[in-house]
Design an enzyme around this catalytic site. Structure first.
Site, short mmCIF file in Angstrom:
data_model
loop_
_atom_site.label_atom_id
_atom_site.label_comp_id
_atom_site.label_asym_id
_atom_site.label_seq_id
_atom_site.Cartn_x
_atom_site.Cartn_y
_atom_site.Cartn_z
N CYS A 10 0.86 -1.19 0.00
CA CYS A 10 0.00 0.00 0.00
C CYS A 10 0.90 1.23 0.00
O CYS A 10 2.07 1.14 -0.39
CB CYS A 10 -0.99 -0.03 1.16
SG CYS A 10 -0.21 -0.02 2.80
N ASN A 13 2.20 1.45 4.45
CA ASN A 13 2.49 0.18 5.15
C ASN A 13 2.15 0.23 6.64
O ASN A 13 2.80 -0.42 7.46
CB ASN A 13 3.95 -0.26 4.93
CG ASN A 13 4.25 -1.70 5.33
OD1 ASN A 13 5.34 -2.01 5.79
ND2 ASN A 13 3.29 -2.59 5.21
N CYS A 15 -1.56 0.69 7.41
CA CYS A 15 -3.00 0.39 7.48
C CYS A 15 -3.36 -0.84 6.63
O CYS A 15 -3.55 -1.93 7.17
CB CYS A 15 -3.83 1.59 7.05
SG CYS A 15 -3.65 3.05 8.11
N ARG A 16 -3.47 -0.65 5.32
CA ARG A 16 -4.04 -1.72 4.48
C ARG A 16 -3.12 -2.93 4.30
O ARG A 16 -3.55 -4.07 4.51
CB ARG A 16 -4.43 -1.15 3.11
CG ARG A 16 -5.58 -0.18 3.18
CD ARG A 16 -5.70 0.62 1.91
NE ARG A 16 -4.55 1.50 1.72
CZ ARG A 16 -4.32 2.24 0.64
NH1 ARG A 16 -5.17 2.18 -0.39
NH2 ARG A 16 -3.24 3.01 0.56
N SER A 17 -1.87 -2.69 3.89
CA SER A 17 -1.04 -3.86 3.58
C SER A 17 -0.64 -4.67 4.82
O SER A 17 -0.62 -5.91 4.74
CB SER A 17 0.17 -3.50 2.71
OG SER A 17 1.05 -2.64 3.37
N ASP A 127 -8.19 3.93 0.95
CA ASP A 127 -7.23 4.36 1.97
C ASP A 127 -8.01 4.87 3.19
O ASP A 127 -8.74 5.85 3.10
CB ASP A 127 -6.39 5.49 1.35
CG ASP A 127 -5.33 6.00 2.30
OD1 ASP A 127 -5.36 5.65 3.50
OD2 ASP A 127 -4.46 6.75 1.84
P1 4NP Z 1 -1.84 2.80 4.08
O1 4NP Z 1 -2.51 4.14 4.66
O2 4NP Z 1 -1.25 3.16 2.73
O3 4NP Z 1 -3.00 1.86 3.97
O4 4NP Z 1 -0.79 2.38 5.09
C1 4NP Z 1 -1.84 5.35 4.74
C2 4NP Z 1 -0.96 5.59 5.77
C3 4NP Z 1 -0.34 6.82 5.88
C4 4NP Z 1 -0.61 7.81 4.95
C5 4NP Z 1 -1.49 7.57 3.91
C6 4NP Z 1 -2.10 6.33 3.81
N1 4NP Z 1 0.04 9.09 5.07
O5 4NP Z 1 -0.28 9.97 4.26
O6 4NP Z 1 0.85 9.28 5.97
#
Ligand code: 4NP
Length: 161
Positions: A10, A13, A15-17, A127
């Site tokens: 993702c 790294n 939340c989703r992945s 997201d």
């Molecule tokens: P992820 O979510 O890609 O599912 O881990 C996010 C985590 C952090 C951010 C964006 C999405 N950020 O902008 O910091």
């Protein structure tokens, strides 16, 4: 015994992945299988390198009886050599990965997570970072469905028998 290596990717790294990694590991660990799976996750960005999964995702994973572990790292080109299947959570993640491809064999390993969901499903695992609890629950439900689809595809894959 054959080992298949899957990497979930993702943006951050956190939340989703990592959720996909933990949910898929729970699926794999729940039954004996004629193959083993090495599972990992990473992000296309470096913002959160070294951090554990987002606290909100940890809380929701626990609520769904899933484990959580891991610490964020960024994708690197060598991952194309280390993994058999690289699964992007959304189309932006996939585009970012495609920009790092070195050879056709790398491209062949790239898939979108929604490829393993029913056709009507959204193309992207959304997201949840800037939203509320509901967004995390939506992600977990999609990941549970898609991880089931990945496991089904693996069980039908003659290369790992
Ligand atoms: P992820 O979510 O890609 O599912 O881990 C996010 C985590 C952090 C951010 C964006 C999405 N950020 O902008 O910091």
């Amino acid at each position: 015994m054959a080992e298949f290596k899957i990497l979930f990717v993702c943006l951050g790294n956190i939340c989703r992945s990592p959720a996909a990694e933990n949910i898929f590991r729970d699926f794999i660990d729940s039954e004996k299988r004629p193959f083993t799976v090495h599972i990992d996750s990473c992000g296309t960005a470096s913002y959160h390198v070294g951090e554990p999964p987002d606290q909100r995702m940890q809380d929701r994973l626990r609520a769904y009886n899933h484990s959580y572990q891991g610490c964020a790292r960024q994708f690197e080109r060598g991952d194309f050599d280390r993994f058999d299947l690289i699964v992007a959570m959304d189309r932006n993640n996939l585009t970012d990965l495609q920009s790092l491809v070195r050879q056709p064999a790398d491209s062949a390993k790239l898939r979108l997570f929604s490829d393993f969901l029913p056709n009507r499903a959204p193309k992207d695992v959304p997201d949840p970072y800037y939203g509320g609890t509901k967004g995390f629950d939506t992600v977990i439900t999609m990941l549970e469905d898609g991880c089931g689809g990945i496991l089904h595809a693996l069980c039908k894959n003659p290369e790992i028998e």
